[in-house]
Motif scaffolding. Structure first.
Motif: not given
Length: 121
Positions: A25-36, A102-109
């Motif tokens: 949660s918290g200001g997510i624009f989009s999620i790519n991959h997820m995992g454990w 945000r749109l066009g932002g960096f993907w961050v883990d």
């Protein structure tokens, strides 16, 4: 600020099952991959399973056929169903999500705080 909340760890006997959940949660624009990932005492953190935005999955050989990863995009949540648990599955399990805020932002883990899974009789 993106936050991850994990739940579902605990003590289980060999052969038992547990289901882990991780909600982002918290200001997510989009999620790519997820995992454990998991980390046992004295060992390096290792990949357990990942799920891509399109639903394709990847598993460590040690958990194939026993663990199932899934995601609920509407809830920004990733799950790990763990069956036929073995003592060697004992570890702290960490979830992660790869997001951009945000749109066009960096993907961050981003990482969860970890949840203990103990498999013992």
């Amino acid at each position: 600020q993106v936050q991850l909340v994990e739940s579902g760890g605990g003590l289980v006997q060999p052969g038992g099952s547990l289901r882990l959940s991780c909600a982002a949660s918290g200001g997510i624009f989009s999620i790519n991959h997820m995992g454990w990932y998991r980390q046992a005492p004295g060992k390096q953190r290792e990949l357990v399973a990942t799920v891509a935005s399109g639903g394709s999955t990847n598993y460590a050989d040690s958990v194939k056929g026993r663990f199932t990863i899934s995601r609920d995009n509407a809830k920004n949540t990733v799950y790990l169903q763990m069956n036929s648990l073995k003592p060697e599955d004992t570890a702290v399990y960490y979830c992660y999500v790869n997001v951009r805020v945000r749109l066009g932002g960096f993907w961050v883990d981003y990482w969860g705080q970890g949840t203990q899974v103990t498999v013992s009789s």
